[in-house]
Design an enzyme around this catalytic site. Sequence first.
Site, PDB file in Angstrom:
ATOM      1  N   ASP A  74      44.664 -13.312 -26.848  1.00 35.78           N
ATOM      2  CA  ASP A  74      43.211 -13.397 -26.657  1.00 35.78           C
ATOM      3  C   ASP A  74      42.811 -13.839 -25.260  1.00 35.78           C
ATOM      4  O   ASP A  74      41.697 -13.541 -24.804  1.00 35.78           O
ATOM      5  CB  ASP A  74      42.614 -14.394 -27.654  1.00 35.78           C
ATOM      6  CG  ASP A  74      43.150 -15.805 -27.421  1.00 35.78           C
ATOM      7  OD1 ASP A  74      44.329 -16.034 -27.737  1.00 35.78           O
ATOM      8  OD2 ASP A  74      42.401 -16.643 -26.890  1.00 35.78           O
ATOM      9  N   ARG A 121      53.136  -7.733 -26.393  1.00 31.39           N
ATOM     10  CA  ARG A 121      51.993  -8.234 -27.169  1.00 31.39           C
ATOM     11  C   ARG A 121      50.945  -8.860 -26.240  1.00 31.39           C
ATOM     12  O   ARG A 121      51.267  -9.651 -25.374  1.00 31.39           O
ATOM     13  CB  ARG A 121      52.477  -9.256 -28.188  1.00 31.39           C
ATOM     14  CG  ARG A 121      51.366  -9.956 -28.979  1.00 31.39           C
ATOM     15  CD  ARG A 121      51.041 -11.298 -28.367  1.00 31.39           C
ATOM     16  NE  ARG A 121      50.088 -12.060 -29.198  1.00 31.39           N
ATOM     17  CZ  ARG A 121      49.514 -13.202 -28.794  1.00 31.39           C
ATOM     18  NH1 ARG A 121      49.786 -13.690 -27.613  1.00 31.39           N
ATOM     19  NH2 ARG A 121      48.676 -13.823 -29.577  1.00 31.39           N
ATOM     20  N   THR A 133      48.741 -22.478 -23.740  1.00 27.10           N
ATOM     21  CA  THR A 133      47.536 -21.927 -23.110  1.00 27.10           C
ATOM     22  C   THR A 133      46.781 -23.039 -22.390  1.00 27.10           C
ATOM     23  O   THR A 133      46.750 -24.172 -22.866  1.00 27.10           O
ATOM     24  CB  THR A 133      46.628 -21.291 -24.175  1.00 27.10           C
ATOM     25  OG1 THR A 133      47.397 -20.330 -24.895  1.00 27.10           O
ATOM     26  CG2 THR A 133      45.422 -20.603 -23.534  1.00 27.10           C
TER      27      THR A 133
END
EC number: 3.4.19.5
Lengths: 130, 182
Positions: A32, A29, A1
């Site tokens: 966040d 999936r 990320t």
Amino acid sequence: TVGCVAVDSAGNLASATSTGGYVNKMAGRIGDSPIIGAGTYANHLCAVSATGQGEDIIRGTVARDVAALMEYKGLSLTEAAAYVIDQSVPKGSCGFIAVSANGEVTMPFNTNGMFRACATEDGYTEIGIW
Amino acid sequence: MVGWAIALHGGGGDIQLDYPDELRIPREIALRHCLDVGVSAFKSGKPPLDVVELVVRELENQPVFNAGKGSVLTAECTIEMEASIMDGKTKRCGAVSGLNTVVNPISLARLVMEKTPHVYLAFNAAEAFARAHGVETVETSHLITPENIQRLKQAKEFNRVQLDYTSPGPKAQGYHGESQTG
């Protein structure tokens, strides 16, 4: 990320986060990073971008919690960020970067490390892992 | 009024203190480069929204980080990139998920924010939106690195999902294959 947060000299804030997710995650999936209020958030008080265990960051509404603690409890960015990293997510699951409208910068994490960097107009620069 | 400030990250996780130099140094160089890009953007007068998009594009273009080129692989050996962006002043925001050909997902997220009445587009609709707006795309194979193919093999061997920077092994932090939550 990866992520970036920024504030200009007038106090305008912005946040951005991008990721490939987990290795071997289930197809479909969602983590966040694209969830506003979880891995990414910005308002008139602060901007936040998170990294780590996405499901925990979503449950903890990490990015929005930082802003809410500043907005409703009057905490500074550093105080709000410290509370969230200690109380809102399990140890070993999360890190985030944040800036406030008055130029505060904080980069807390409760994992072993987080690749991070920051700079301010007065010439301060920091790059860190652990 | 205070001066500008910028912070960026390249992911967190179980980064051991003996993290090998050959992995650490390229990431530190990439962080420095992306920070310099952001500082230069501020010095040239760009607004914060432009700065964060520009910096994240640079981070996405660095194959050493898990985003854009260098994104990790799903259990089906596919890529599913996601990104979001938010403007604090207006609270406008945009997000995308399930991308497998878009070079810079963060810029597509900004287009969702600016060109649609919505906040979030995903999978086929997000890919179609990218093509409709002429966003740069590539064959998925261009976004996959040999290192990430190897990481997927290791994760499958232990039947675990693997966070950024988790070292392989059944007892390593960051493995959550037995979790019944999430």
